[in-house]
Design a protein around this motif. Structure first.
Motif, PDB file in Angstrom:
ATOM      1  N   GLU A 104      -0.325  -3.619  50.130  1.00  0.00           N
ATOM      2  CA  GLU A 104       0.074  -4.859  50.788  1.00  0.00           C
ATOM      3  C   GLU A 104       1.421  -5.383  50.301  1.00  0.00           C
ATOM      4  O   GLU A 104       2.102  -6.096  51.023  1.00  0.00           O
ATOM      5  CB  GLU A 104      -1.002  -5.932  50.637  1.00  0.00           C
ATOM      6  CG  GLU A 104      -1.331  -6.294  49.213  1.00  0.00           C
ATOM      7  CD  GLU A 104      -2.488  -7.259  49.114  1.00  0.00           C
ATOM      8  OE1 GLU A 104      -2.702  -8.057  50.048  1.00  0.00           O
ATOM      9  OE2 GLU A 104      -3.200  -7.212  48.096  1.00  0.00           O
ATOM     10  N   TYR A 118     -10.631   2.695  63.952  1.00  0.00           N
ATOM     11  CA  TYR A 118      -9.787   1.884  64.830  1.00  0.00           C
ATOM     12  C   TYR A 118      -8.569   2.713  65.255  1.00  0.00           C
ATOM     13  O   TYR A 118      -7.916   3.337  64.423  1.00  0.00           O
ATOM     14  CB  TYR A 118      -9.340   0.618  64.081  1.00  0.00           C
ATOM     15  CG  TYR A 118      -8.328  -0.191  64.835  1.00  0.00           C
ATOM     16  CD1 TYR A 118      -8.721  -1.008  65.890  1.00  0.00           C
ATOM     17  CD2 TYR A 118      -6.987  -0.154  64.504  1.00  0.00           C
ATOM     18  CE1 TYR A 118      -7.801  -1.762  66.583  1.00  0.00           C
ATOM     19  CE2 TYR A 118      -6.053  -0.901  65.190  1.00  0.00           C
ATOM     20  CZ  TYR A 118      -6.464  -1.702  66.230  1.00  0.00           C
ATOM     21  OH  TYR A 118      -5.545  -2.443  66.922  1.00  0.00           O
ATOM     22  N   GLY A 131      -6.211   1.321  67.672  1.00  0.00           N
ATOM     23  CA  GLY A 131      -5.307   0.434  68.381  1.00  0.00           C
ATOM     24  C   GLY A 131      -3.914   0.434  67.772  1.00  0.00           C
ATOM     25  O   GLY A 131      -3.600   1.203  66.861  1.00  0.00           O
ATOM     26  N   LYS A 132      -3.068  -0.452  68.279  1.00  0.00           N
ATOM     27  CA  LYS A 132      -1.670  -0.518  67.834  1.00  0.00           C
ATOM     28  C   LYS A 132      -1.458  -1.417  66.628  1.00  0.00           C
ATOM     29  O   LYS A 132      -0.466  -1.302  65.932  1.00  0.00           O
ATOM     30  CB  LYS A 132      -0.786  -0.999  68.987  1.00  0.00           C
ATOM     31  CG  LYS A 132      -0.702  -0.008  70.114  1.00  0.00           C
ATOM     32  CD  LYS A 132       0.258  -0.470  71.178  1.00  0.00           C
ATOM     33  CE  LYS A 132       0.328   0.564  72.291  1.00  0.00           C
ATOM     34  NZ  LYS A 132       1.311   0.232  73.295  1.00  0.00           N
ATOM     35  N   ASP A 133      -2.385  -2.326  66.381  1.00  0.00           N
ATOM     36  CA  ASP A 133      -2.211  -3.291  65.298  1.00  0.00           C
ATOM     37  C   ASP A 133      -2.599  -2.701  63.949  1.00  0.00           C
ATOM     38  O   ASP A 133      -3.410  -1.776  63.879  1.00  0.00           O
ATOM     39  CB  ASP A 133      -3.069  -4.528  65.561  1.00  0.00           C
ATOM     40  CG  ASP A 133      -2.627  -5.283  66.799  1.00  0.00           C
ATOM     41  OD1 ASP A 133      -1.406  -5.321  67.063  1.00  0.00           O
ATOM     42  OD2 ASP A 133      -3.498  -5.812  67.507  1.00  0.00           O
ATOM     43  N   PRO A 134      -2.052  -3.269  62.869  1.00  0.00           N
ATOM     44  CA  PRO A 134      -2.478  -2.845  61.532  1.00  0.00           C
ATOM     45  C   PRO A 134      -3.947  -3.166  61.303  1.00  0.00           C
ATOM     46  O   PRO A 134      -4.498  -4.082  61.909  1.00  0.00           O
ATOM     47  CB  PRO A 134      -1.604  -3.684  60.592  1.00  0.00           C
ATOM     48  CG  PRO A 134      -0.481  -4.196  61.416  1.00  0.00           C
ATOM     49  CD  PRO A 134      -0.994  -4.275  62.819  1.00  0.00           C
ATOM     50  N   PHE A 135      -4.586  -2.394  60.426  1.00  0.00           N
ATOM     51  CA  PHE A 135      -5.948  -2.680  59.997  1.00  0.00           C
ATOM     52  C   PHE A 135      -6.024  -2.402  58.505  1.00  0.00           C
ATOM     53  O   PHE A 135      -5.060  -1.930  57.907  1.00  0.00           O
ATOM     54  CB  PHE A 135      -6.977  -1.900  60.823  1.00  0.00           C
ATOM     55  CG  PHE A 135      -6.848  -0.403  60.788  1.00  0.00           C
ATOM     56  CD1 PHE A 135      -7.730   0.367  60.049  1.00  0.00           C
ATOM     57  CD2 PHE A 135      -5.863   0.251  61.530  1.00  0.00           C
ATOM     58  CE1 PHE A 135      -7.634   1.748  60.038  1.00  0.00           C
ATOM     59  CE2 PHE A 135      -5.756   1.630  61.522  1.00  0.00           C
ATOM     60  CZ  PHE A 135      -6.638   2.377  60.768  1.00  0.00           C
ATOM     61  N   TYR A 136      -7.166  -2.725  57.885  1.00  0.00           N
ATOM     62  CA  TYR A 136      -7.190  -2.767  56.429  1.00  0.00           C
ATOM     63  C   TYR A 136      -8.276  -1.895  55.825  1.00  0.00           C
ATOM     64  O   TYR A 136      -9.335  -1.694  56.399  1.00  0.00           O
ATOM     65  CB  TYR A 136      -7.370  -4.220  55.961  1.00  0.00           C
ATOM     66  CG  TYR A 136      -6.248  -5.082  56.473  1.00  0.00           C
ATOM     67  CD1 TYR A 136      -5.059  -5.169  55.786  1.00  0.00           C
ATOM     68  CD2 TYR A 136      -6.362  -5.753  57.689  1.00  0.00           C
ATOM     69  CE1 TYR A 136      -4.001  -5.926  56.273  1.00  0.00           C
ATOM     70  CE2 TYR A 136      -5.314  -6.509  58.189  1.00  0.00           C
ATOM     71  CZ  TYR A 136      -4.134  -6.591  57.477  1.00  0.00           C
ATOM     72  OH  TYR A 136      -3.089  -7.318  57.977  1.00  0.00           O
ATOM     73  N   ILE A 144      -2.958  -1.443  53.813  1.00  0.00           N
ATOM     74  CA  ILE A 144      -2.676  -1.704  55.221  1.00  0.00           C
ATOM     75  C   ILE A 144      -2.492  -0.357  55.912  1.00  0.00           C
ATOM     76  O   ILE A 144      -1.687   0.467  55.469  1.00  0.00           O
ATOM     77  CB  ILE A 144      -1.408  -2.556  55.395  1.00  0.00           C
ATOM     78  CG1 ILE A 144      -1.570  -3.879  54.648  1.00  0.00           C
ATOM     79  CG2 ILE A 144      -1.099  -2.780  56.875  1.00  0.00           C
ATOM     80  CD1 ILE A 144      -0.281  -4.678  54.533  1.00  0.00           C
ATOM     81  N   GLN A 175      -1.896   1.783  59.696  1.00  0.00           N
ATOM     82  CA  GLN A 175      -1.387   1.628  61.054  1.00  0.00           C
ATOM     83  C   GLN A 175      -1.094   2.997  61.634  1.00  0.00           C
ATOM     84  O   GLN A 175      -0.664   3.914  60.928  1.00  0.00           O
ATOM     85  CB  GLN A 175      -0.118   0.768  61.060  1.00  0.00           C
ATOM     86  CG  GLN A 175       0.317   0.381  62.448  1.00  0.00           C
ATOM     87  CD  GLN A 175       1.376  -0.715  62.429  1.00  0.00           C
ATOM     88  OE1 GLN A 175       1.614  -1.368  61.419  1.00  0.00           O
ATOM     89  NE2 GLN A 175       2.004  -0.908  63.561  1.00  0.00           N
TER      90      GLN A 175
END
Length: 155
Positions: free
Chosen positions: A32, A102, A104-109, A118, A120
């Motif tokens: 992060e 996941y 998708g286009k957004d970051p995830f954790y 993080i 992506q």
């Protein structure tokens, strides 16, 4: 016990990098507080094969199952990080994701111990635009080798 030790003025690491792809995208992660991205993975444990490290690290960090497809690169990497000199040996494996993740286009954790990671998905065609280390991956992931390659990297 991770194979990572301080020797003299620097640190030695034995690491595995995981190449997880979805269509024309690759999964990257960073701490992060970092500015740069890297492939998921982690340090090899004593008496653990590098392929098993890839599987274990993805399960620990993202709770996802993967299967190792093949070894793409084996590297010897010399670099500085946070003011410390590193000598790192690393195996980079292409994996198949066997469980839900996941996409998708957004970051995830994810987590590694107490640290937040993080994640992506990045289009492979845009890797030259981001800070990705080791730097050879910006081009290497665009054209995966047909056979395992050994690289010495001095950043």
């Amino acid at each position: 016990m991770d194979i990572s030790t301080r020797i003299g003025e620097g640190k030695f690491n034995f690491r595995t990098g995981v190449i997880a792809m979805d269509d024309e995208r690759v999964l990257l992660h960073k701490n992060e507080y970092d500015e740069h991205w890297a492939l998921p993975g982690g340090r090899v444990e004593m008496f653990e094969s590098t392929g098993k490290t890839a599987v274990r690290e993805m399960k620990e960090e993202l709770d996802v199952d993967v299967s190792v497809e093949r070894l793409l690169w084996f590297t010897e990497n010399f670099f500085d990080f946070e003011g410390e000199a590193f000598h790192e040996i690393a195996a980079y494996y292409k994996v198949r994701i066997d469980g839900p993740i996941y996409k998708g286009k957004d970051p995830f954790y994810g987590k590694e111990g107490e640290r937040v990671l993080i994640y992506q998905w990045f289009p492979i065609s845009q890797l030259s635009e981001i800070e990705l280390y080791p730097a050879f991956l910006r081009e290497g992931l665009n054209d995966l080798p047909k056979h395992t390659m050994f690289l010495t990297i001095d950043q």
